[in-house]
Motif scaffolding. Structure first.
Motif, PDB file in Angstrom:
ATOM      1  N   UNK A 341       0.829  -1.205   0.000  1.00 19.71           N
ATOM      2  CA  UNK A 341       0.000   0.000   0.000  1.00 19.71           C
ATOM      3  C   UNK A 341       0.868   1.263   0.000  1.00 19.71           C
ATOM      4  N   UNK A 342       1.889   1.295   0.830  1.00 19.66           N
ATOM      5  CA  UNK A 342       2.730   2.477   0.935  1.00 19.66           C
ATOM      6  C   UNK A 342       3.578   2.686  -0.316  1.00 19.66           C
ATOM      7  N   UNK A 343       4.028   1.591  -0.922  1.00 25.10           N
ATOM      8  CA  UNK A 343       4.890   1.706  -2.098  1.00 25.10           C
ATOM      9  C   UNK A 343       4.073   1.937  -3.365  1.00 25.10           C
ATOM     10  N   UNK A 344       3.009   1.158  -3.553  1.00 23.93           N
ATOM     11  CA  UNK A 344       2.278   1.206  -4.814  1.00 23.93           C
ATOM     12  C   UNK A 344       1.141   2.196  -4.879  1.00 23.93           C
ATOM     13  N   UNK A 345       0.522   2.525  -3.750  1.00 26.39           N
ATOM     14  CA  UNK A 345      -0.627   3.423  -3.760  1.00 26.39           C
ATOM     15  C   UNK A 345      -0.309   4.786  -3.152  1.00 26.39           C
ATOM     16  N   UNK A 346       0.415   4.800  -2.046  1.00 22.62           N
ATOM     17  CA  UNK A 346       0.821   6.069  -1.461  1.00 22.62           C
ATOM     18  C   UNK A 346       2.090   6.618  -2.118  1.00 22.62           C
ATOM     19  N   UNK A 408      -1.630   8.994   3.756  1.00 22.46           N
ATOM     20  CA  UNK A 408      -0.950   8.815   5.030  1.00 22.46           C
ATOM     21  C   UNK A 408       0.298   9.697   5.074  1.00 22.46           C
ATOM     22  N   UNK A 409       0.489  10.354   6.179  1.00 18.68           N
ATOM     23  CA  UNK A 409       1.675  11.171   6.391  1.00 18.68           C
ATOM     24  C   UNK A 409       2.696  10.391   7.220  1.00 18.68           C
ATOM     25  N   UNK A 410       3.897  10.976   7.317  1.00 19.16           N
ATOM     26  CA  UNK A 410       4.988  10.274   7.980  1.00 19.16           C
ATOM     27  C   UNK A 410       4.679   9.873   9.404  1.00 19.16           C
ATOM     28  N   UNK A 411       4.061  10.763  10.175  1.00 19.17           N
ATOM     29  CA  UNK A 411       3.755  10.458  11.570  1.00 19.17           C
ATOM     30  C   UNK A 411       2.779   9.290  11.669  1.00 19.17           C
ATOM     31  N   UNK A 412       1.791   9.244  10.768  1.00 18.21           N
ATOM     32  CA  UNK A 412       0.819   8.148  10.774  1.00 18.21           C
ATOM     33  C   UNK A 412       1.494   6.818  10.444  1.00 18.21           C
ATOM     34  N   UNK A 413       2.386   6.863   9.465  1.00 11.41           N
ATOM     35  CA  UNK A 413       3.073   5.640   9.037  1.00 11.41           C
ATOM     36  C   UNK A 413       3.941   5.084  10.160  1.00 11.41           C
ATOM     37  N   UNK A 414       4.685   5.956  10.815  1.00 10.29           N
ATOM     38  CA  UNK A 414       5.599   5.494  11.860  1.00 10.29           C
ATOM     39  C   UNK A 414       4.837   5.023  13.098  1.00 10.29           C
ATOM     40  N   UNK A 415       3.721   5.678  13.414  1.00  8.98           N
ATOM     41  CA  UNK A 415       2.903   5.218  14.532  1.00  8.98           C
ATOM     42  C   UNK A 415       2.310   3.847  14.223  1.00  8.98           C
ATOM     43  N   UNK A 416       1.853   3.663  12.999  1.00  7.01           N
ATOM     44  CA  UNK A 416       1.337   2.365  12.569  1.00  7.01           C
ATOM     45  C   UNK A 416       2.406   1.287  12.726  1.00  7.01           C
ATOM     46  N   UNK A 417       3.639   1.588  12.255  1.00  6.97           N
ATOM     47  CA  UNK A 417       4.728   0.618  12.334  1.00  6.97           C
ATOM     48  C   UNK A 417       5.086   0.288  13.776  1.00  6.97           C
ATOM     49  N   UNK A 418       5.109   1.295  14.644  1.00  7.70           N
ATOM     50  CA  UNK A 418       5.492   1.068  16.041  1.00  7.70           C
ATOM     51  C   UNK A 418       4.486   0.166  16.751  1.00  7.70           C
ATOM     52  N   UNK A 419       3.206   0.440  16.567  1.00  2.00           N
ATOM     53  CA  UNK A 419       2.179  -0.351  17.251  1.00  2.00           C
ATOM     54  C   UNK A 419       2.126  -1.773  16.701  1.00  2.00           C
ATOM     55  N   UNK A 420       2.138  -1.895  15.366  1.00  2.25           N
ATOM     56  CA  UNK A 420       2.018  -3.224  14.778  1.00  2.25           C
ATOM     57  C   UNK A 420       3.247  -4.073  15.033  1.00  2.25           C
TER      58      UNK A 420
END
Length: 541
Positions: A341-346, A408-420
């Motif tokens: 999603x991040x590479x192909x759509x965002x 998605x912005x950088x803060x959203x992406x990194x928060x997603x990565x940290x929690x998951x």
């Protein structure tokens, strides 16, 4: 002269060299009688010595040198290598400068994404993408590993060939990491991936078995129920720190992969990554031959079939395997779907892809060890910690599904990565702790074999579902959310827990039960558990 009846009676030599007359009650030789059954009892019950700091460190080292196989090498590196062996994909309808959502993107990023997802491999009229080709090869490796695991399930628990099994599997896996760039053809990669996956499943089984032995070394083979918190503390401490070490290794390989992707000759560069992973995996072999924990020594071994399927006699162990499958499925589905999603759509910047990988793999290096004292403070067992991991996965997948059409912005992406990433680490670490708690002494090998195989099946299934429709991330997040929900339902309504599993396995008994005459077992493990928490504190420092 005829021998007297007294001379015909058997004589027993005590520890001080004096003969003990068996005609009279053996009061003075009672210590000898107690010691006679000790060796076979130890061989069957698995009485273990406390691990040294070096043994624990080497166990962590092997996790760091092998965890990335199914988290980075197979799902990321090999699809990238295979994408360099197929023809360049045609230009999409939106062009090379826009994503499928119409967002601006650099042509190089879109070409790489299309090379991964375009169905350019034709087999008997069926069209497959490099991601599909990797998934099929992964499935073959799982199928091949099944009969091998059934064959080695008995040697893992009995005899002295555990080092040979783990060492041979590591050597095979390492070997097939080396020649991946000899032939620039996609047809050879199923052989490489199959061998690496099968070898990793076998080595993970041996590695997980060692966890059960170290826990027994710290707290004893059979303990009273009031000592169960000590076992919980030891097992969670070992597994959490090992998972953190594994995440560190994954961060190293993922960052190296990103760096090599910037070279003009990507196929050769990614081949170097494969060689590097094989060499690191080989370093982990030091644990295999430096630490020796043999299995039980008994005259008659059980049949392979009976030993392999003995796990189905333990209800809590079956519930544990169900949680392992669902957690592996959910975490891989969410991770793979998020990357696509991040590479192909965002179409985030390449450096942000690196930051996402580093956040995903490095954050657990700090979060998991910090969660150990929290777990001890709230007195949560492995089941409750798995519930926490499933809950965190539900939060990330649910949020990703809800905001899938947003930018998605950088803060959203990194928060997603940290929690998951924290959820993934919790589910992996406490999944094997739960299963080892449900394992009887002397059956850690076969239980670990099931854990390793089921975990690989779950990761494969999650990877396959995520790439089935690469342009629809909602499907990946939705399935991940569903699997996390099913995992919570299975643990809560399945009526399974650590303590019940340990009691059913015979490793925990009520305080009122009579003790064993074997040292370390007669006091419910008090001799082994004394000072356990203090030892943990010293080793953590």
């Amino acid at each position: 002269m005829e021998e007297t009846s007294q001379s015909k009676r058997p004589r027993l030599t005590s520890e001080d060299g004096q003969e003990v007359n068996m005609a009279t009650p053996d009061v003075h030789g009672a210590g000898t009688k107690i010691r006679r059954p000790k060796e076979p009892y130890n061989g069957y019950s698995g009485f273990e010595e406390q691990p040294t700091k070096g043994e624990v460190f080497l166990w962590y080292l092997y996790e760091m040198c092998s965890y990335f196989i199914l988290t980075v090498l197979i799902p990321i590196v090999f699809p990238l290598i295979i994408s360099q062996t197929v023809a360049q994909p045609p230009e999409p309808l939106t062009g090379w400068s826009k994503t499928h959502k119409g967002l601006a993107c650099r042509p190089k990023e879109m070409q790489l994404y299309e090379a991964l997802t375009h169905r350019s491999i034709v087999i008997n009229g069926s069209k497959l993408s490099p991601l599909d080709w990797t998934s099929i090869s992964w499935a073959i490796g799982i199928i091949v590993a099944g009969p091998i695991l059934s064959f080695i399930s008995v040697p893992l628990d009995y005899g002295t060939n555990q080092q040979l099994v783990a060492g041979a599997a590591t050597a095979v896996g390492t070997f097939f990491c080396l020649p991946t760039g000899f032939f620039k053809t996609r047809w050879i990669f199923p052989l490489y991936i199959m061998a690496i996956v099968a070898a990793n499943i076998i080595t993970t089984a041996a590695h997980t078995r060692h966890l059960g032995f170290m826990v027994r070394g710290y707290v004893g083979s059979v303990i009273q129920k009031n000592k169960f918190p000590s076992r919980r503390a030891v097992a969670s401490w070992l597994s959490l720190y090992a998972t953190a070490a594994g995440c560190l290794g994954s961060a190293l390989i993922s960052s190296f992969t990103y760096q090599m992707l910037h070279h003009s000759e990507k196929f050769i560069s990614l081949w170097v990554v494969s060689i590097f992973t094989g060499l690191i995996w080989l370093i982990g072999m030091s644990h295999v031959f430096a630490v020796y924990r043999p299995g039980a020594s008994i005259s008659s071994r059980p049949s392979t079939r009976a030993h392999l399927f003995s796990i189905f006699k333990y209800r809590h162990a079956i519930g544990s395997l169900a949680a392992v499958f669902l957690s592996s499925f959910a975490t891989m589905c969410i991770f793979a779907g998020a990357v696509l999603f991040l590479v192909g759509q965002q179409c985030i910047k390449p450096i942000h892809v690196l930051y996402f990988w580093l956040m995903y793999f490095l954050f657990p290096v700090f979060s998991l060890p910090l969660l150990h004292p929290v777990q001890q403070f709230i007195k949560a067992d492995a089941v409750r910690m798995q519930l926490l991991g499933f809950l965190l996965s539900m939060i990330t997948s649910g949020s990703g599904f809800y905001f899938r059409k947003k930018n998605w912005h950088g803060a959203h992406i990194f928060l997603f990565a940290a929690i998951q990433s924290t959820a993934t680490g919790l589910l992996h670490a406490f999944g094997r702790v739960f299963l080892m708690d449900c394992s009887p002494a002397g059956k850690e090998g076969v239980f670990s074999a099931w854990f390793s195989w089921v975990r690989s099946v779950g990761l494969f299934a999650g990877f396959t579902f995520a790439l089935a429709v690469p342009h629809d991330v909602g499907r990946s997040f939705g399935i991940g959310f569903l699997c996390a929900t099913l995992g919570i339902i299975a643990l809560i309504f399945g009526n399974v827990d650590n303590f019940g599993g340990a009691v059913a396995a015979g490793t925990v008994r009520d305080d009122g039960e009579k003790g064993s005459p074997v040292h370390g077992l007669d006091n419910g493990g008090r001799g082994e558990t004394k000072g356990t928490l203090q030892t943990l504190a010293k080793m953590e420092v």
